[in-house]
Design a protein around this motif. Structure first.
Motif, PDB file in Angstrom:
ATOM      1  N   LEU A 227       0.826  -1.211   0.000  1.00  0.00           N
ATOM      2  CA  LEU A 227       0.000   0.000   0.000  1.00  0.00           C
ATOM      3  C   LEU A 227       0.857   1.257   0.000  1.00  0.00           C
ATOM      4  CD1 LEU A 227      -2.585  -1.138   2.680  1.00  0.00           C
ATOM      5  CD2 LEU A 227      -3.115  -0.638   0.302  1.00  0.00           C
ATOM      6  N   PRO A 228       0.447   2.270  -0.754  1.00  0.00           N
ATOM      7  CA  PRO A 228       1.227   3.508  -0.725  1.00  0.00           C
ATOM      8  C   PRO A 228       1.067   4.226   0.605  1.00  0.00           C
ATOM      9  CG  PRO A 228      -0.762   3.777  -2.063  1.00  0.00           C
ATOM     10  CD  PRO A 228      -0.719   2.334  -1.644  1.00  0.00           C
ATOM     11  N   ASP A 229       2.154   4.804   1.104  1.00  0.00           N
ATOM     12  CA  ASP A 229       2.116   5.575   2.351  1.00  0.00           C
ATOM     13  C   ASP A 229       1.513   6.945   2.040  1.00  0.00           C
ATOM     14  OD1 ASP A 229       2.599   7.100   4.555  1.00  0.00           O
ATOM     15  OD2 ASP A 229       4.717   6.546   4.761  1.00  0.00           O
ATOM     16  N   PRO A 230       0.383   7.291   2.689  1.00  0.00           N
ATOM     17  CA  PRO A 230      -0.263   8.572   2.383  1.00  0.00           C
ATOM     18  C   PRO A 230       0.668   9.780   2.579  1.00  0.00           C
ATOM     19  CG  PRO A 230      -1.667   7.254   3.812  1.00  0.00           C
ATOM     20  CD  PRO A 230      -0.355   6.537   3.713  1.00  0.00           C
ATOM     21  N   LYS A 231       1.711   9.614   3.389  1.00  0.00           N
ATOM     22  CA  LYS A 231       2.639  10.745   3.581  1.00  0.00           C
ATOM     23  C   LYS A 231       3.425  11.001   2.285  1.00  0.00           C
ATOM     24  CE  LYS A 231       3.443  10.293   8.518  1.00  0.00           C
ATOM     25  NZ  LYS A 231       3.606   8.875   8.923  1.00  0.00           N
ATOM     26  N   GLU A 232       3.575   9.926   1.485  1.00  0.00           N
ATOM     27  CA  GLU A 232       4.321  10.077   0.233  1.00  0.00           C
ATOM     28  C   GLU A 232       3.410  10.220  -0.976  1.00  0.00           C
ATOM     29  OE1 GLU A 232       6.826   6.644   0.400  1.00  0.00           O
ATOM     30  OE2 GLU A 232       7.740   7.425   2.237  1.00  0.00           O
ATOM     31  N   GLY A 234      -0.820  10.676  -1.833  1.00  0.00           N
ATOM     32  CA  GLY A 234      -2.168  10.830  -1.276  1.00  0.00           C
ATOM     33  C   GLY A 234      -3.091   9.689  -1.661  1.00  0.00           C
ATOM     34  N   ASN A 235      -3.773   9.104  -0.677  1.00  0.00           N
ATOM     35  CA  ASN A 235      -4.742   8.042  -0.949  1.00  0.00           C
ATOM     36  C   ASN A 235      -5.578   7.802   0.307  1.00  0.00           C
ATOM     37  OD1 ASN A 235      -3.987   5.148   0.378  1.00  0.00           O
ATOM     38  ND2 ASN A 235      -2.138   6.353   0.081  1.00  0.00           N
ATOM     39  N   VAL A 300      -6.685   1.092  -4.957  1.00  0.00           N
ATOM     40  CA  VAL A 300      -6.325   2.370  -4.331  1.00  0.00           C
ATOM     41  C   VAL A 300      -6.210   3.463  -5.403  1.00  0.00           C
ATOM     42  CG1 VAL A 300      -4.543   3.548  -2.964  1.00  0.00           C
ATOM     43  CG2 VAL A 300      -5.112   1.168  -2.464  1.00  0.00           C
ATOM     44  N   LEU A 301      -7.021   4.510  -5.263  1.00  0.00           N
ATOM     45  CA  LEU A 301      -6.886   5.669  -6.149  1.00  0.00           C
ATOM     46  C   LEU A 301      -5.931   6.649  -5.474  1.00  0.00           C
ATOM     47  CD1 LEU A 301     -10.560   6.213  -7.412  1.00  0.00           C
ATOM     48  CD2 LEU A 301      -8.806   4.610  -8.174  1.00  0.00           C
ATOM     49  N   VAL A 302      -5.106   7.315  -6.286  1.00  0.00           N
ATOM     50  CA  VAL A 302      -4.063   8.151  -5.678  1.00  0.00           C
ATOM     51  C   VAL A 302      -4.084   9.570  -6.230  1.00  0.00           C
ATOM     52  CG1 VAL A 302      -2.512   6.217  -5.152  1.00  0.00           C
ATOM     53  CG2 VAL A 302      -2.322   7.353  -7.359  1.00  0.00           C
ATOM     54  N   ASN A 303      -3.601  10.472  -5.388  1.00  0.00           N
ATOM     55  CA  ASN A 303      -3.443  11.881  -5.760  1.00  0.00           C
ATOM     56  C   ASN A 303      -1.943  12.163  -5.807  1.00  0.00           C
ATOM     57  OD1 ASN A 303      -3.566  14.624  -6.080  1.00  0.00           O
ATOM     58  ND2 ASN A 303      -4.316  15.056  -3.998  1.00  0.00           N
TER      59      ASN A 303
END
Ligand SMILES: Cc1cc2nc3c(=O)[nH]c(=O)nc-3n(C[C@H](O)[C@H](O)[C@H](O)COP(=O)(O)OP(=O)(O)OC[C@H]3O[C@@H](n4cnc5c(N)ncnc54)[C@H](O)[C@@H]3O)c2cc1C
Length: 346
Positions: A227-232, A234-235, A300-303
């Motif tokens: 999973l991507p880390d939201p600190k790096e 956005g999700n 997971v959608l990401v910004n």
């Protein structure tokens, strides 16, 4: 309690969406919550309740009193030879509670390691991961009725927990603020390692008889890889729920897609990983300007930075339409979309 005005919420939501709160206040106690109710009335602005902002998609500026719940405290309120009941403030960071419980030698929360957000939001969608949901360790919660402030205790039965569901997302949506949650944890460890990659990861880590610490470490390792880390980046974690369909429909799909995964659930239905559907439909790693579908985890959608909630909502709509067209399955959003329609009028 301090009230701030015109505050950017970008640091208050894990998608990093830059929308503003007209007013923002942080409640450390029930008295603060009552004070915020009062302010909402005096200022004639609706209320929005915020935890860690890890399960919301902000669509617009909130012309509201945004009430961040910061109530702290972890107390052992009952204990017998086998179990301990911990009563926890709604503002405690979820993973801090998991770590605390493990340090106390208690078992029950280790599979839920590293889920972002606060304790108070956890019952909202009956958070779950790696074969465990909070309903299995839940004892009761305390919540304040909006706008009376009257305190009510909810048992597990009252909460009507389901898969990413509770009464607070449905019948009682916007009616209560959760202030404390009590969990029933075990002194004797009962490992639950049958789900996903846990067993394999534990084997790699050399833990044949894993303790709660070992399981927590394995879960953290798997989550950090997947999973991507939201600190790096956005999700908000899984954007969609895993759909369930009747067994008959599943068997029809299996003729067309022999490799489709499915897990039997109650009522003769089958749960299908939404990630498989989105991946098979070709969305994995797709980028649309500032936003996209994560390259490793298509759920997971990401910004990537500068994306708006509307962009993300539009992308999610395209994915939903495509999955409906290709598989005849309607994906349901797990993330809460927030606009003026969701604000609570006092
Ligand atoms: C990287 C990542 C991984 C994730 N993995 C998982 C996972 O494995 N399993 C899972 O279930 N979820 C997962 N999530 C989703 C999220 O972490 C959970 O839903 C979490 O419980 C949200 O907590 P929060 O405090 O951030 O809630 P928020 O996003 O702040 O709020 C969510 C909703 O609850 C309401 N709310 C918040 N606090 C209260 C309160 N005290 N009283 C009343 N209403 C309240 C808000 O108004 C909003 O509607 C993940 C998210 C991310 C970013």
């Amino acid at each position: 309690m301090k009230i701030q005005e015109n505050i950017s919420l970008s640091a208050y939501n894990t998608f990093g969406i830059n929308k503003k709160a007209r007013f923002l206040c942080e409640a450390e106690s029930r008295e603060d919550v009552l004070y915020a109710f009062n302010q909402s009335r005096i200022l004639n602005k609706p209320l929005f309740v915020l935890g860690g902002g890890s399960n919301i998609l902000l669509l617009e500026d909130l012309d509201a009193v945004v009430l961040k719940i910061n109530i702290q405290g972890i107390d052992s309120i009952r204990e017998d030879g086998e179990q301990v009941i911990l009563k926890v403030g709604a503002g405690v960071v979820w993973h801090d509670l998991v770590r605390y419980s493990i340090e106390m030698g208690l078992s029950g929360l280790e599979n839920l390691s590293l889920i972002p957000g606060t304790v108070g939001a956890a019952p909202m969608q009956n958070i779950g991961a790696y074969g465990v949901e909070i309903k299995s360790v839940f004892d009761h919660l305390e919540a304040m009725e909006i706008p009376s402030g009257k305190l009510r205790v909810f048992t597990g039965k009252d909460c009507r927990f389901g898969y990413r569901e509770s009464i607070f997302k449905n019948k009682l949506k916007g009616k209560y603020i959760i202030t404390h949650v009590a969990f029933r944890l075990n002194k004797k460890h009962q490992p639950n390692i049958n789900y996903g990659d846990i067993r394999l990861t534990l084997k790699e880590m050399g833990n044949a008889y894993p303790s709660p610490v070992n399981i927590s470490e394995a879960v953290v390792k798997i989550r950090q890889q997947k999973l991507p880390d939201p600190k790096e980046l956005g999700n908000a974690g899984s954007f969609f729920k895993n759909p369930t369909i009747p067994l008959f429909d599943f068997n029809q799909l299996k003729n067309q897609y022999p490799e489709i995964p499915g897990y039997p659930v109650e009522d003769n239905r089958v749960k299908i990983p939404a990630a498989w559907l989105i991946d098979t439909a070709g969305w994995k790693g797709k980028r649309c300007g500032a936003i996209g579908v994560h390259e490793k985890q298509p759920l997971v959608l990401v910004n990537y930075g500068g994306g708006t909630g509307t962009d993300i909502l539009e992308l999610s709509g395209k994915i939903q339409a495509d999955i409906l067209g290709k598989f005849g399955i309607q994906l349901e959003r797990e993330v809460n979309t927030i606009s003026s329609e969701n604000l609570i009028q006092l």
